[in-house]
Design a protein around this motif. Sequence first.
Motif, short mmCIF file in Angstrom:
data_model
loop_
_atom_site.label_atom_id
_atom_site.label_comp_id
_atom_site.label_asym_id
_atom_site.label_seq_id
_atom_site.Cartn_x
_atom_site.Cartn_y
_atom_site.Cartn_z
N THR A 253 -5.72 -11.30 1.56
CA THR A 253 -5.91 -11.79 0.18
C THR A 253 -5.46 -10.72 -0.82
N PRO A 254 -4.17 -10.39 -0.81
CA PRO A 254 -3.69 -9.28 -1.64
C PRO A 254 -3.88 -9.49 -3.14
N GLN A 255 -3.69 -10.70 -3.61
CA GLN A 255 -3.80 -10.94 -5.05
C GLN A 255 -5.24 -10.81 -5.52
N GLU A 256 -6.17 -11.30 -4.74
CA GLU A 256 -7.59 -11.17 -5.09
C GLU A 256 -8.02 -9.70 -5.05
N PHE A 257 -7.58 -9.01 -4.02
CA PHE A 257 -7.88 -7.58 -3.88
C PHE A 257 -7.35 -6.83 -5.10
N LYS A 258 -6.11 -7.08 -5.44
CA LYS A 258 -5.47 -6.39 -6.56
C LYS A 258 -6.17 -6.71 -7.88
N SER A 259 -6.62 -7.94 -8.03
CA SER A 259 -7.30 -8.36 -9.25
C SER A 259 -8.68 -7.72 -9.39
N LYS A 260 -9.43 -7.67 -8.28
CA LYS A 260 -10.80 -7.14 -8.32
C LYS A 260 -10.83 -5.61 -8.32
N LYS A 266 -3.96 -0.12 -4.88
CA LYS A 266 -2.83 0.81 -5.00
C LYS A 266 -2.90 1.90 -3.92
N TYR A 267 -4.11 2.39 -3.65
CA TYR A 267 -4.26 3.40 -2.61
C TYR A 267 -3.84 2.85 -1.24
N VAL A 268 -4.32 1.66 -0.90
CA VAL A 268 -4.01 1.08 0.40
C VAL A 268 -2.51 0.80 0.51
N LYS A 269 -1.93 0.27 -0.55
CA LYS A 269 -0.49 -0.02 -0.54
C LYS A 269 0.32 1.26 -0.31
N GLU A 270 -0.08 2.34 -0.95
CA GLU A 270 0.62 3.62 -0.77
C GLU A 270 0.41 4.17 0.63
N MET A 271 -0.80 4.05 1.15
CA MET A 271 -1.09 4.55 2.49
C MET A 271 -0.24 3.86 3.55
N LEU A 272 -0.02 2.57 3.37
CA LEU A 272 0.78 1.79 4.31
C LEU A 272 2.25 1.72 3.92
N ASN A 273 2.58 2.21 2.71
CA ASN A 273 3.95 2.07 2.17
C ASN A 273 4.41 0.64 2.26
N PHE A 274 3.57 -0.27 1.80
CA PHE A 274 3.78 -1.72 1.99
C PHE A 274 4.50 -2.28 0.77
N ASN A 275 5.80 -2.13 0.74
CA ASN A 275 6.60 -2.54 -0.42
C ASN A 275 7.55 -3.67 -0.06
N PHE A 276 7.03 -4.73 0.53
CA PHE A 276 7.85 -5.87 0.92
C PHE A 276 6.98 -7.12 1.00
N ALA A 277 7.60 -8.25 1.19
CA ALA A 277 6.90 -9.54 1.34
C ALA A 277 5.94 -9.82 0.19
#
Length: 279
Positions: A253-260, A266-277
Amino acid sequence: MSQNLMTNSSLIFNIIFLSIIGLLVLKYTFRFIEQSYAESKKKPLMLNFVLLKKSLTEKQIRILEKQFTFYSRLSRKEQLIFRHRLATFIDNKSFYGRDGLELTDEIIVLISATAVKLTFGFRDYSLSIIKTLLVYPEAFYSKINEQLHKGEVNPMLGILALSWKDFKQGYDIDNDNLNLGIHEFSHAIHLNSFKNNDISSLIFRDGFKALKRYLKDNETKRQQLISTKYFRAYAYTNEYEFMAVLIECFIETPQEFKSKFPKMYKYVKEMLNFNFADY
């Protein structure tokens, strides 16, 4: 004649010695540059460098296309990289069915694809801490605490074990923040980051430290985490379960996570370098 032989041997030795020194200098220079880049950009300097591309069978590709939604959300170029990484992961791990479970391409592909998905932003995606994957038909008895487990990671033995029934259920509903495969491979990534010093492990480890500092310094945010009940109670068992649950929520649930919790997202995205999909 012997003098010429000695001179040539000395020349060859010096060339080899200087070549080794040169390679070491290049290695550590690149390491320094990459670490500096990673500290600044929160991602590896280079992500994909493939000399010999590995291929999946046609059957494995069909399973990926029909049953693994994340793959269909990637660009054509990313799909080719994903298939190479998946083939490499499958080749480098040992898979065993337990309690009468017969391993199939479906089981091997979908479990491996989960690992590849979570490490798709890593340069070193091998998860070297895991050598063997044990797949049980359903929850299994664990000698670790003498209880039934749906999944577990044993870094000492290099084993990740999963219940196939519960693994499949994790993908049946893709927005309930409950996914056994993601949860257990998140544990493997977390533990692997402490054992290895490749650039992706360093980024993950440093990011987790930064996330813990952020929460430690923000009492209000900690209370909000609990009060919203967005992260299930099991997350607060220990820091390893907390990280695994965070990644489950990030993936499902990325959008809910990002909203709340935009800062934590941002930390999790950077840790995983998840810049796709679209993440």
